[in-house]
Design an enzyme around this catalytic site. Structure first.
Site, mmCIF file in Angstrom:
data_model
loop_
_atom_site.group_PDB
_atom_site.id
_atom_site.type_symbol
_atom_site.label_atom_id
_atom_site.label_comp_id
_atom_site.label_asym_id
_atom_site.label_seq_id
_atom_site.Cartn_x
_atom_site.Cartn_y
_atom_site.Cartn_z
ATOM 1 N N LYS A 267 28.037 -2.557 10.684
ATOM 2 C CA LYS A 267 28.346 -3.589 11.684
ATOM 3 C C LYS A 267 28.491 -4.896 10.910
ATOM 4 O O LYS A 267 27.522 -5.591 10.635
ATOM 5 C CB LYS A 267 27.201 -3.683 12.702
ATOM 6 N N SER B 89 20.520 -14.440 8.720
ATOM 7 C CA SER B 89 19.574 -15.558 8.825
ATOM 8 C C SER B 89 18.175 -15.036 9.174
ATOM 9 O O SER B 89 18.019 -13.942 9.735
ATOM 10 C CB SER B 89 20.072 -16.527 9.894
ATOM 11 N N CYS C 234 23.251 -17.431 -0.089
ATOM 12 C CA CYS C 234 21.793 -17.371 0.070
ATOM 13 C C CYS C 234 21.095 -17.699 -1.235
ATOM 14 O O CYS C 234 19.912 -17.976 -1.257
ATOM 15 C CB CYS C 234 21.369 -15.993 0.551
ATOM 16 N N PHE D 226 28.313 -13.157 7.262
ATOM 17 C CA PHE D 226 29.695 -13.568 7.004
ATOM 18 C C PHE D 226 29.925 -13.993 5.561
ATOM 19 O O PHE D 226 31.059 -13.999 5.095
ATOM 20 C CB PHE D 226 30.081 -14.740 7.935
ATOM 21 N N GLU E 295 17.509 -24.528 6.405
ATOM 22 C CA GLU E 295 18.543 -24.054 5.478
ATOM 23 C C GLU E 295 19.849 -24.693 5.947
ATOM 24 O O GLU E 295 20.309 -24.420 7.057
ATOM 25 C CB GLU E 295 18.637 -22.527 5.560
ATOM 26 N N GLU F 149 31.172 -10.673 12.617
ATOM 27 C CA GLU F 149 32.369 -10.827 13.459
ATOM 28 C C GLU F 149 33.217 -12.023 13.012
ATOM 29 O O GLU F 149 34.304 -12.235 13.533
ATOM 30 C CB GLU F 149 31.980 -10.944 14.940
ATOM 31 N N ARG F 150 32.704 -12.812 12.041
ATOM 32 C CA ARG F 150 33.494 -13.958 11.576
ATOM 33 C C ARG F 150 34.597 -13.550 10.597
ATOM 34 O O ARG F 150 35.640 -14.164 10.522
ATOM 35 C CB ARG F 150 32.602 -14.978 10.875
HETATM 36 P P1 NAD Z 1 23.523 -14.331 11.082
HETATM 37 O O1 NAD Z 1 22.059 -14.055 11.111
HETATM 38 O O2 NAD Z 1 24.094 -15.264 12.085
HETATM 39 O O3 NAD Z 1 24.349 -12.956 11.257
HETATM 40 C C1 NAD Z 1 24.066 -11.814 10.488
HETATM 41 C C2 NAD Z 1 24.398 -10.575 11.305
HETATM 42 O O4 NAD Z 1 23.567 -10.538 12.463
HETATM 43 C C3 NAD Z 1 25.846 -10.550 11.788
HETATM 44 O O5 NAD Z 1 26.350 -9.245 11.647
HETATM 45 C C4 NAD Z 1 25.726 -10.965 13.245
HETATM 46 O O6 NAD Z 1 26.719 -10.375 14.051
HETATM 47 C C5 NAD Z 1 24.363 -10.478 13.648
HETATM 48 N N1 NAD Z 1 23.736 -11.337 14.670
HETATM 49 C C6 NAD Z 1 23.897 -12.669 14.826
HETATM 50 N N2 NAD Z 1 23.181 -13.120 15.855
HETATM 51 C C7 NAD Z 1 22.547 -12.052 16.385
HETATM 52 C C8 NAD Z 1 21.639 -11.884 17.478
HETATM 53 N N3 NAD Z 1 21.251 -12.901 18.230
HETATM 54 N N4 NAD Z 1 21.173 -10.647 17.724
HETATM 55 C C9 NAD Z 1 21.543 -9.604 16.971
HETATM 56 N N5 NAD Z 1 22.402 -9.706 15.916
HETATM 57 C C10 NAD Z 1 22.894 -10.916 15.620
HETATM 58 O O7 NAD Z 1 23.866 -14.791 9.585
HETATM 59 P P2 NAD Z 1 25.248 -15.348 9.020
HETATM 60 O O8 NAD Z 1 25.457 -16.727 9.532
HETATM 61 O O9 NAD Z 1 26.314 -14.354 9.176
HETATM 62 O O10 NAD Z 1 24.910 -15.409 7.454
HETATM 63 C C11 NAD Z 1 24.278 -16.485 6.837
HETATM 64 C C12 NAD Z 1 22.791 -16.228 6.667
HETATM 65 O O11 NAD Z 1 22.585 -15.048 5.903
HETATM 66 C C13 NAD Z 1 22.107 -17.335 5.885
HETATM 67 O O12 NAD Z 1 20.854 -17.599 6.480
HETATM 68 C C14 NAD Z 1 21.928 -16.745 4.493
HETATM 69 O O13 NAD Z 1 20.873 -17.292 3.746
HETATM 70 C C15 NAD Z 1 21.665 -15.322 4.837
HETATM 71 N N6 NAD Z 1 21.943 -14.439 3.710
HETATM 72 C C16 NAD Z 1 20.875 -13.862 3.086
HETATM 73 C C17 NAD Z 1 21.082 -13.037 1.991
HETATM 74 C C18 NAD Z 1 19.910 -12.377 1.308
HETATM 75 O O14 NAD Z 1 20.131 -11.410 0.589
HETATM 76 N N7 NAD Z 1 18.700 -12.855 1.511
HETATM 77 C C19 NAD Z 1 22.377 -12.816 1.532
HETATM 78 C C20 NAD Z 1 23.452 -13.417 2.202
HETATM 79 C C21 NAD Z 1 23.218 -14.226 3.295
#
Ligand code: NAD
Length: 499
Positions: free
Chosen positions: A173, A226, A281, A149, A384, A176-177
Site C-alpha cells: 500500500k 510519520s 527521514c 511518499f 519534524e 497516495e501522493r
Molecule cells: P504518513 O505517515 O503521512 O504516511 C505514511 C503512510 O501511511 C502512507 O501510505 C499513508 O497513506 C498512510 N496514512 C496516512 N495517514 C494515515 C491514517 N490516518 N491512517 C492510516 N494510514 C495513514 O507519512 P508521509 O508524509 O508519507 O512520509 C513522511 C514521514 O515518513 C516523515 O515523518 C518521515 O520522517 C517518515 N519517514 C521515516 C522513515 C524511517 O525509516 N524512519 C523513512 C522515510 C520516511
C-alpha cells in the site's frame, strides 16, 4: 486526466470504490493524475488472491526465487531513466536524487539475491544419541507494507524484496501522493518472472490501511511514515496479533565540535539539511555547534552556501540542488512553522519564504531557510519540519550538545563532526539513537546492514533490510529428529536430557 490503477494478479486493475486522490506535479502545482483509493472489499479481495498464490511461491526453491530478484535488478537498471522521470514528476526531487532513490532500493534487492544463504537455517548434528536438531526459516504467508511518499522506489523495495525472497506474498500500500513508481516496480517484478498474485499493489488511504490492519490473513506489516501513524499502526496491528515493525519520524542533530573542519561541516550540513527539500527521514534538521565561537564560525560558513542553493524543477537536471515540496499543504505547513520560529524569537538568518521561480509560480517551491539561536521549547525544534529549514541550537559544552540529541523524543539518525577520536567514540557509545555518523552527515546503512531508529523513530524489535529483514519476514520452526533402530521403551514423561 490520467486515472491510475491498482496492480492485482499480474495486471493493472481499475479501482471500483469510486474514491480517488489527486496526484500532483509539485513543480507545476497541477494535478497530473488521479489514484484510486481502495475499499475494504478491494483490499480483502487482493489479499485472498495473494493467499492463493503464496503456497506455490513459498514452495519454489530459494535459488529460483533469487533468480527473479536477479532479473528484477537487470530490469531496474534497464528502466532507470524512466523510473527516475516518473518519480521526479510526482515527488518533485531532482533526477539524480530520484536515481539514488531507485538505486538504494535496488541494492536491497541485490542483497536479497543471497536469500538461499540467508534462509539456510541451523543444524546440530548429534544433539543427543541418534538425535539431530534443525531450525528452518519459513515464510509467514501473506504480509503487507505501507510506505511513505518521500522514497517511493526505495522503501517499497526495502519491503517487497526481503518479503518475496523469503517466499511470502506481499501486499504493498504505497503513498497516495506518488503511486506511479510502485506500480511500475510491480510490472517489472512481473516481467522478471514473479507469478501472478504474489505481489499486489493496492492504492489507498486510511480505509485501505485499516483493512490491512484488520485482515486476518495478513501475518505481518512493515510500515514507514510519520510517528503518529506509526504508533497507530503498531498498536492496532499488534493487538490484532500481527507481527509489526513501524519506522517513524525524526529530528536528526549534527554536533559540530570546535575542532571540526568547519568547511567540511558546513558543506555536510547544507547537503544533509536541504537535499530533497529536507523531505528525508535522515535529513539533518538541527545543527548543534559547541561553543559560541564555533557557532559564529559555522553560521558564517553556512550563510553563503545556503544562499547559493539552486531550487528548481527536476527538468533542469543536475543544475538544481533541490525541488519543490510534495504538496501545497506540505508547503503551507512548513511556512507556518517558519513563521512560528520567528514569532518565538529564533534568528531567521536566511529566509526562504518569498522564493519565486518564473514559469513555476504555482509550484510548491520554498527557498532554503536557516535559523540561529533556536531553543528546545520552540515549535521549530519540537516538530519534524520535513522542509528546507535548518535550525541551529547553540550548546556550551559537548555534554550539553549530547544531551539535546539524547533528550529528543526521536532517535533515527545523528552525526558528530570532530577531529577527536576520543570524543567521536564516546558519542557513538553513549548516544541513544539508531544510526550514527562520524564526520558523515547522513549515515544511512548499506543494504547488508540494517536500518532503524530508536525511541519514537522505530517501533518493533527488528530493523529494515539486512539480516533483520529475513528474520522479520520468516518464522523459525525447530525440528528434533531421531532415527533410532526403534522406539521400544514406551512413553517418556519428563523432558529428556540430551546426554
Ligand atoms: P504518513 O505517515 O503521512 O504516511 C505514511 C503512510 O501511511 C502512507 O501510505 C499513508 O497513506 C498512510 N496514512 C496516512 N495517514 C494515515 C491514517 N490516518 N491512517 C492510516 N494510514 C495513514 O507519512 P508521509 O508524509 O508519507 O512520509 C513522511 C514521514 O515518513 C516523515 O515523518 C518521515 O520522517 C517518515 N519517514 C521515516 C522513515 C524511517 O525509516 N524512519 C523513512 C522515510 C520516511
Amino acid at each position: 486526466m490520467e486515472e491510475l490503477s491498482h496492480f492485482i494478479n499480474g495486471q493493472r486493475v481499475a479501482g471500483t470504490s469510486g474514491r480517488f486522490a489527486d496526484v500532483y506535479n509539485p513543480a507545476l502545482g497541477e494535478v497530473q493524475s488521479k489514484v484510486p483509493l481502495a475499499s475494504k472489499a478491494e483490499l480483502d479481495a487482493a489479499v485472498a488472491a495473494a493467499a492463493e498464490a503464496q503456497p506455490a511461491w513459498g514452495a519454489t526453491n530459494p535459488q529460483r526465487r533469487a533468480r527473479v530478484m536477479m532479473e528484477f535488478v537487470r530490469l531496474l537498471n534497464r528502466d532507470m531513466d524512466k523510473l527516475a522521470e516518473a518519480l521526479s514528476a510526482e515527488h518533485g526531487k531532482t533526477l539524480p536524487d530520484a536515481k539514488g532513490d531507485v538505486q538504494r532500493g535496488l541494492e536491497v534487492i541485490e542483497f536479497c539475491i543471497g536469500a538461499p544463504h540467508l534462509l539456510k537455517g541451523e543444524f546440530t548434528d548429534g544433539a543427543g544419541p541418534g538425535i539431530d536438531m534443525y531450525s528452518m526459516r519459513q515464510p509467514l504467508g501473506v504480509v503487507a507494507g505501507i510506505t511513505p511518499f518521500n522514497f517511493p522506489a526505495m522503501i517499497p523495495m526495502w519491503k517487497m524484496g526481503p518479503a518475496l525472497a523469503c517466499g511470502n506474498a506481499f501486499i504493498l500500500k504505497p503513498s497516495e501522493r506518488d503511486p506511479s513508481v510502485p506500480l511500475m516496480l510491480a510490472e517489472l517484478m512481473q516481467e522478471a518472472g514473479l507469478p501472478d498474485g504474489v505481489l499486489q499493489v493496492v492504492n489507498g488511504d486510511k480505509e485501505a490501511v485499516d483493512a490491512i490492519l484488520d485482515n486476518p490473513t495478513i501475518q505481518a506489516i512493515g510500515f514507514v511514515g510519520s510517528t503518529p501513524i506509526a504508533e497507530y499502526i503498531y498498536g492496532r496491528g499488534c493487538s490484532n496479533g500481527k507481527r509489526v515493525q513501524c519506522f517513524g519520524g525524526a529530528k536528526n542533530h549534527m554536533i559540530v565540535m570546535p575542532d571540526a573542519d568547519m568547511d567540511q561541516a558546513a558543506d555536510a550540513l547544507v547537503g544533509a539539511g536541504y537535499g530533497a527539500a529536507g523531505e528525508r527521514c535522515m535529513a539533518i534538521s538541527v545543527a548543534v555547534p559547541v561553543g559560541d565561537e564555533t557557532a559564529d564560525r559555522l553560521i558564517e560558513k553556512l550563510v553563503p552556501r545556503v544562499e547559493k542553493l539552486k531550487v528548481g524543477p527536476y527538468t533542469a537536471g543536475a543544475d538544481v540542488d533541490y525541488g519543490p515540496l510534495v504538496t501545497g499543504a506540505a508547503k503551507e505547513r512548513v511556512l507556518g512553522l517558519i513563521g512560528s520560529g520567528v514569532e518565538q524569537g529564533a534568528d531567521l538568518v536566511v529566509d526562504g519564504r518569498d522564493f519565486a521561480l518564473q514559469g513555476y509560480e504555482s509550484g510548491f517551491f520554498l527557498g532554503p531557510s536557516l535559523f540561529d539561536k533556536v531553543t528546545t521549547d520552540m515549535e521549530i525544534y519540537r516538530q519534524e519540519i520535513f522542509g528546507p529549514v535548518l535550525s541551529t541550537v547553540r550548546a556550551k559544552s559537548y555534554d550539553e550538545a549530547l544531551g539535546y540529541a539524547m533528550d529528543n523524543e526521536y532517535g533515527n539518525g545523528t552525526a558528530i563532526f570532530t577531529r577527536d577520536g576520543d570524543t567521536a567514540r564516546d558519542f557513538a557509545s553513549r548516544i541513544n539513537i539508531g544510526m550514527i555518523g562520524i564526520n558523515v552527515p547522513i549515515p544511512v546503512p548499506l543494504a547488508y546492514h540494517t536500518f532503524g531508529g530508536w525511541k519514537k523513530s522505530g517501533f518493533g524489535d527488528l530493523n529494515q533490510h539486512g539480516p533483520d529483514a529475513f528474520r522479520f519476514y520468516t518464522r523459525t520452526k525447530t525440528v528434533t529428529s531421531r532415527w533410532p533402530s526403534g522406539l521400544k521403551e514406551g512413553g517418556e514423561f519428563h523432558f529428556k536430557q540430551m546426554d
